[in-house]
Write a protein that holds these residues in place. Structure first.
Motif, mmCIF file in Angstrom:
data_model
loop_
_atom_site.group_PDB
_atom_site.id
_atom_site.type_symbol
_atom_site.label_atom_id
_atom_site.label_comp_id
_atom_site.label_asym_id
_atom_site.label_seq_id
_atom_site.Cartn_x
_atom_site.Cartn_y
_atom_site.Cartn_z
ATOM 1 N N SER A 133 0.824 -1.209 0.000
ATOM 2 C CA SER A 133 0.000 0.000 0.000
ATOM 3 C C SER A 133 0.855 1.254 0.000
ATOM 4 O O SER A 133 0.424 2.309 -0.469
ATOM 5 C CB SER A 133 -0.943 -0.004 1.211
ATOM 6 N N ILE A 134 2.059 1.155 0.533
ATOM 7 C CA ILE A 134 2.959 2.303 0.602
ATOM 8 C C ILE A 134 3.718 2.498 -0.703
ATOM 9 O O ILE A 134 3.860 3.628 -1.196
ATOM 10 C CB ILE A 134 3.967 2.116 1.758
ATOM 11 N N ARG A 135 4.187 1.399 -1.273
ATOM 12 C CA ARG A 135 5.142 1.446 -2.392
ATOM 13 C C ARG A 135 4.720 2.384 -3.529
ATOM 14 O O ARG A 135 5.489 3.272 -3.927
ATOM 15 C CB ARG A 135 5.376 0.025 -2.910
ATOM 16 N N PRO A 181 -3.079 6.562 2.327
ATOM 17 C CA PRO A 181 -4.275 5.983 2.945
ATOM 18 C C PRO A 181 -4.018 4.607 3.548
ATOM 19 O O PRO A 181 -3.025 3.928 3.225
ATOM 20 C CB PRO A 181 -5.257 5.876 1.766
ATOM 21 N N CYS A 182 -4.905 4.208 4.432
ATOM 22 C CA CYS A 182 -4.834 2.870 5.018
ATOM 23 C C CYS A 182 -5.061 1.814 3.941
ATOM 24 O O CYS A 182 -5.438 2.114 2.805
ATOM 25 C CB CYS A 182 -5.869 2.725 6.125
ATOM 26 N N MET A 183 -4.897 0.563 4.303
ATOM 27 C CA MET A 183 -5.047 -0.518 3.328
ATOM 28 C C MET A 183 -6.494 -0.692 2.887
ATOM 29 O O MET A 183 -6.755 -1.159 1.774
ATOM 30 C CB MET A 183 -4.501 -1.820 3.924
ATOM 31 N N SER A 195 -8.193 0.711 8.451
ATOM 32 C CA SER A 195 -9.278 1.410 7.753
ATOM 33 C C SER A 195 -9.163 2.896 8.048
ATOM 34 O O SER A 195 -8.957 3.295 9.196
ATOM 35 C CB SER A 195 -10.649 0.912 8.240
ATOM 36 N N ASP A 196 -9.316 3.709 7.028
ATOM 37 C CA ASP A 196 -9.242 5.144 7.242
ATOM 38 C C ASP A 196 -10.376 5.615 8.147
ATOM 39 O O ASP A 196 -11.500 5.110 8.088
ATOM 40 C CB ASP A 196 -9.263 5.888 5.913
ATOM 41 N N CYS A 197 -10.078 6.603 8.962
ATOM 42 C CA CYS A 197 -10.996 7.007 10.027
ATOM 43 C C CYS A 197 -10.682 8.444 10.434
ATOM 44 O O CYS A 197 -9.897 9.127 9.768
ATOM 45 C CB CYS A 197 -10.827 6.072 11.225
ATOM 46 N N LEU A 198 -11.277 8.906 11.510
ATOM 47 C CA LEU A 198 -11.061 10.272 11.981
ATOM 48 C C LEU A 198 -9.580 10.563 12.180
ATOM 49 O O LEU A 198 -9.085 11.629 11.797
ATOM 50 C CB LEU A 198 -11.816 10.485 13.296
ATOM 51 N N GLU A 199 -8.865 9.606 12.777
ATOM 52 C CA GLU A 199 -7.453 9.837 13.116
ATOM 53 C C GLU A 199 -6.548 9.912 11.891
ATOM 54 O O GLU A 199 -5.441 10.458 11.974
ATOM 55 C CB GLU A 199 -6.954 8.747 14.066
ATOM 56 N N THR A 200 -6.972 9.355 10.785
ATOM 57 C CA THR A 200 -6.149 9.427 9.574
ATOM 58 C C THR A 200 -6.635 10.530 8.634
ATOM 59 O O THR A 200 -5.866 11.366 8.185
ATOM 60 C CB THR A 200 -6.130 8.082 8.825
#
Length: 331
Positions: free
Chosen positions: A166-168, A310-312, A281-286
Motif C-alpha cells: 500500500s505504501i510502495r 491511505p490505510c489498506m 481502515s481510514d478514520c477520523l485519526e487518519t
C-alpha cells in the motif's frame, strides 16, 4: 471487529459515543467514580462539539468512513469465500451481539466463530478491550459456538506485505516516510510488562528480546516499521516513527506526531509522506487528524510537500492477508 464511530455528526451522538468509548476501563484506566467525573463532567462536554466538527469534515454519503470501509471489506471478502462474514464495532453500531445473532440466525449449526480484531498491535486500549468485550458478550448470550481469536498480527508476513504494497506506489521520490502510530499512555506499556522490569527501562528495551514484547505496543510498532522498511529497501535516514492522538496530560509514547510536524522542516525534511499502520481502515485519526490538520501544521512550519498514504482499506493485498489471518483457504 473494528473500533466504531458515532451514529451521526450531531453533538448528542458524538457525546454518546465518546462516553461509551472513554468510560471503558481499558481506555482510561482510573477508578470508576473518578473516570465518570473525568469523562462525563470534563472531557466529553468539552470534546464532543469539537469532535462533531472534525467528523463533519470527513463524513460521507455512507456515514462514518471507518464503518463504511469495514462494510466494504466485509463485502469484498464475502465475494471470495462461502464462509459467512459479519462485522462488529467495539463501540457504537453494529454491535458484537448483533453480529453473533446474525451468524446464528443464518447459520444455526455454526460451531466456531473466528474473531479478527482489526488492530495489528497489542494494546489494552484497543486489541485487549475488543477481545474481552467479544468474549463477555459471547458468555452473556450463552451462544452455542466457540470463539477463536486471531492474535495481534503486527509481524505477520501477509500484513507486512500488504502494508508495504500500500505504501510502495504512493511514496514520492526523495520523500521522508513517517510512520505515525496511535499513541498510548506509558503506564499502559508498564502495566503490560509481564516481567515488571523491562519496558521503558532503557533506550533500546524494544530491541532487546524479552517476554514483555508479547504485550508491548511500542515494541510491536517498531517491529512493523523495521519489517516494512526492510521490505521496501528504505534506508534509516529516510524514515522515522512518531505517535499521534494524545489525550490528557499523562506521559504518552513519544515523539509526538504534532511536534514532529513543526520540527522536521527545520531539520531539512521538506518532502514528507505519512502512513498510519495502527489503522487498517481510514478514520477520523487518519483522514482528519493527519490528512488535514497535520498536513497544515507541516506546511505552515516550512514543509514543501505532504503526502498522506491511505490505510489498506480494501486493497486486494489486504483482503488476501485477512483471508490468511483467519485461516480461510478457498482464496
Amino acid at each position: 471487529m473494528n473500533l466504531g464511530s458515532p451514529d451521526s455528526v450531531q453533538v448528542k451522538d458524538v457525546k454518546n459515543y465518546l462516553n461509551e468509548f472513554l468510560m471503558d476501563e481499558r481506555v482510561i484506566d482510573s477508578p470508576y467514580l473518578w473516570r465518570s467525573v473525568l469523562v462525563k463532567g470534563l472531557i466529553t462536554p468539552f470534546r464532543a462539539p469539537k469532535s462533531a466538527e472534525a467528523y463533519g469534515a470527513i463524513w460521507g454519503e455512507d456515514g462514518s468512513p471507518l464503518v463504511a470501509i469495514t462494510r466494504q471489506l466485509q463485502e469484498a471478502l464475502q465475494k471470495e469465500t462461502d464462509t459467512p462474514i459479519e462485522i462488529a464495532m467495539r463501540y457504537g453500531k453494529p454491535t458484537m451481539k448483533a453480529a453473533y445473532d446474525r451468524l446464528l440466525a443464518e447459520h444455526p449449526g455454526i460451531r466456531e466463530v473466528v474473531l479478527l480484531p482489526l488492530y495489528p498491535h497489542y494494546a489494552m486500549s484497543s486489541y485487549e478491550t475488543a477481545v474481552v468485550h467479544a468474549r463477555k458478550v459471547h458468555i452473556n448470550g450463552n451462544y452455542p459456538f466457540s470463539i477463536r481469536v486471531v492474535k495481534a498480527f503486527y509481524n505477520h508476513p501477509a500484513y507486512i506485505e500488504a502494508l508495504a504494497s500500500s505504501i510502495r506506489p504512493q511514496l514520492p521520490p526523495d520523500s521522508h516516510l513517517l510512520f505515525s502510530y496511535h499513541s498510548i499512555p506509558e503506564r499502559h506499556i508498564l502495566k503490560g510488562d509481564v516481567t515488571g522490569t523491562h519496558c521503558l527501562q532503557s533506550a533500546n528495551c524494544c530491541q532487546v528480546h524479552s517476554p514483555a514484547h508479547k504485550y508491548c505496543y511500542r515494541h510491536q510498532c517498531l517491529t512493523t516499521t523495521r519489517l516494512v522498511t526492510e521490505l521496501l529497501g528504505i534506508p534509516a535516514d529516510k524514515y522515522s516513527v512518531s505517535f499521534q492522538s494524545k489525550l490528557g496530560r499523562a506521559e504518552w509514547l513519544k515523539p509526538s506526531t504534532t511536534l514532529r510536524m513543526a520540527q522536521m522542516p527545520q531539520e531539512g525534511i521538506k518532502n514528507l509522506a505519512v502512513v498510519c499502520p495502527s489503522f487498517v481502515s481510514d478514520c477520523l485519526e487518519t483522514l482528519e487528524e493527519i490528512a488535514i490538520r497535520e498536513k497544515e501544521n507541516f506546511l505552515q512550519a516550512g514543509g514543501s510537500a505532504f503526502t498522506f498514504i491511505p490505510c489498506m482499506n480494501t486493497r486486494p493485498e489486504w483482503i488476501k492477508a485477512v483471508m490468511e489471518l483467519v485461516g480461510i483457504r478457498n482464496w
